[in-house]
Scaffold this motif. Structure first.
Motif, short mmCIF file in Angstrom:
data_model
loop_
_atom_site.label_atom_id
_atom_site.label_comp_id
_atom_site.label_asym_id
_atom_site.label_seq_id
_atom_site.Cartn_x
_atom_site.Cartn_y
_atom_site.Cartn_z
N PRO A 118 -12.09 17.81 18.95
CA PRO A 118 -10.68 18.20 18.79
C PRO A 118 -10.13 17.92 17.38
O PRO A 118 -9.10 18.46 17.01
N ARG A 119 -10.80 17.10 16.61
CA ARG A 119 -10.34 16.78 15.26
C ARG A 119 -11.04 17.61 14.18
O ARG A 119 -10.73 17.48 13.01
N ALA A 120 -11.99 18.43 14.57
CA ALA A 120 -12.79 19.20 13.61
C ALA A 120 -11.94 20.23 12.86
O ALA A 120 -11.05 20.85 13.44
N ALA A 121 -12.23 20.40 11.59
CA ALA A 121 -11.50 21.37 10.77
C ALA A 121 -11.70 22.79 11.27
O ALA A 121 -10.83 23.64 11.08
N CYS A 122 -12.80 23.05 11.95
CA CYS A 122 -13.11 24.41 12.42
C CYS A 122 -12.60 24.69 13.83
O CYS A 122 -12.83 25.78 14.36
N ARG A 123 -11.91 23.76 14.43
CA ARG A 123 -11.52 23.90 15.85
C ARG A 123 -10.71 25.15 16.14
O ARG A 123 -10.79 25.69 17.23
N ALA A 124 -9.94 25.64 15.17
CA ALA A 124 -9.11 26.81 15.40
C ALA A 124 -9.80 28.11 14.99
O ALA A 124 -9.25 29.19 15.18
N GLN A 158 -12.89 31.05 14.93
CA GLN A 158 -13.77 31.72 15.88
C GLN A 158 -15.16 31.11 15.74
O GLN A 158 -15.67 30.99 14.62
N PRO A 159 -15.80 30.72 16.82
CA PRO A 159 -17.14 30.12 16.73
C PRO A 159 -18.15 31.00 16.00
O PRO A 159 -19.04 30.49 15.34
N ASN A 208 -23.15 29.86 3.45
CA ASN A 208 -22.46 29.07 2.42
C ASN A 208 -20.95 29.16 2.59
O ASN A 208 -20.23 28.18 2.38
N LYS A 209 -20.46 30.31 2.98
CA LYS A 209 -19.03 30.46 3.24
C LYS A 209 -18.63 29.62 4.45
O LYS A 209 -17.60 28.95 4.44
N ALA A 210 -19.46 29.63 5.48
CA ALA A 210 -19.17 28.84 6.68
C ALA A 210 -19.16 27.35 6.36
O ALA A 210 -18.33 26.60 6.89
N LYS A 211 -20.05 26.92 5.48
CA LYS A 211 -20.12 25.50 5.12
C LYS A 211 -18.84 25.01 4.44
O LYS A 211 -18.50 23.83 4.54
N THR A 212 -18.11 25.91 3.80
CA THR A 212 -16.88 25.48 3.12
C THR A 212 -15.83 25.01 4.12
O THR A 212 -14.96 24.22 3.77
N GLU A 256 -30.41 24.06 16.98
CA GLU A 256 -31.15 24.93 16.08
C GLU A 256 -30.32 25.94 15.31
O GLU A 256 -30.75 26.44 14.28
N TRP A 257 -29.16 26.31 15.80
CA TRP A 257 -28.41 27.40 15.19
C TRP A 257 -27.05 26.96 14.70
O TRP A 257 -26.44 26.06 15.26
N GLY A 258 -26.58 27.64 13.67
CA GLY A 258 -25.22 27.44 13.20
C GLY A 258 -25.08 26.38 12.13
O GLY A 258 -26.00 25.63 11.83
N VAL A 259 -23.89 26.35 11.58
CA VAL A 259 -23.52 25.34 10.59
C VAL A 259 -22.85 24.19 11.35
O VAL A 259 -21.90 24.41 12.10
N TRP A 260 -23.36 23.00 11.16
CA TRP A 260 -22.82 21.79 11.79
C TRP A 260 -22.72 20.72 10.72
O TRP A 260 -23.69 20.47 10.01
N GLY A 261 -21.58 20.10 10.60
CA GLY A 261 -21.41 19.01 9.64
C GLY A 261 -21.71 19.43 8.21
O GLY A 261 -22.14 18.63 7.40
N GLY A 262 -21.51 20.68 7.90
CA GLY A 262 -21.71 21.17 6.55
C GLY A 262 -23.16 21.49 6.21
O GLY A 262 -23.48 21.69 5.04
#
Length: 97
Positions: free
Chosen positions: A8-14, A16-17, A28-32, A53-59
């Motif tokens: 709930p505190r994540a910057a990406c919470r709002a 679209q997954p 690289n854009k997602a990591k920002t 295995e998939w996606g950007v997590w924790g940068g």
């Protein structure tokens, strides 16, 4: 301090997954989105400890996380990252505090 219920505190919470599950240069854009996130470390530990295995997590992209997992396949990433955070905090505190 480690945040157990970090999502709930994540910057990406709002966001679209789908924005975090992209390929190539779009990663690289997602990591920002992770820059400045207050729970970036918790997010990364979750992905590493559960070998997501998939996606950007924790940068980090899946390729970057796989490289870490190859170096330390049996590590408790939460423990490693939590300790590193504590050590970094102690180093930043001014003398005499």
């Amino acid at each position: 301090m480690w945040v157990e219920d970090w999502a709930p505190r994540a910057a990406c919470r709002a966001e679209q997954p789908d924005k975090l599950f992209v390929r190539g240069a779009e990663q690289n854009k997602a990591k920002t989105m992770c820059t400045g996130c207050p729970v970036r470390t918790e997010c990364l530990a979750e992905a590493l400890d559960n070998q997501i295995e998939w996606g950007v997590w924790g940068g980090m992209t899946e390729r970057e996380r796989r490289a870490l997992l190859r170096r330390r396949p049996t590590a408790s990433w939460r423990q490693l990252l939590e300790t590193a955070r504590k050590d970094a905090t102690v180093v930043r505190e001014p003398a005499g505090v």
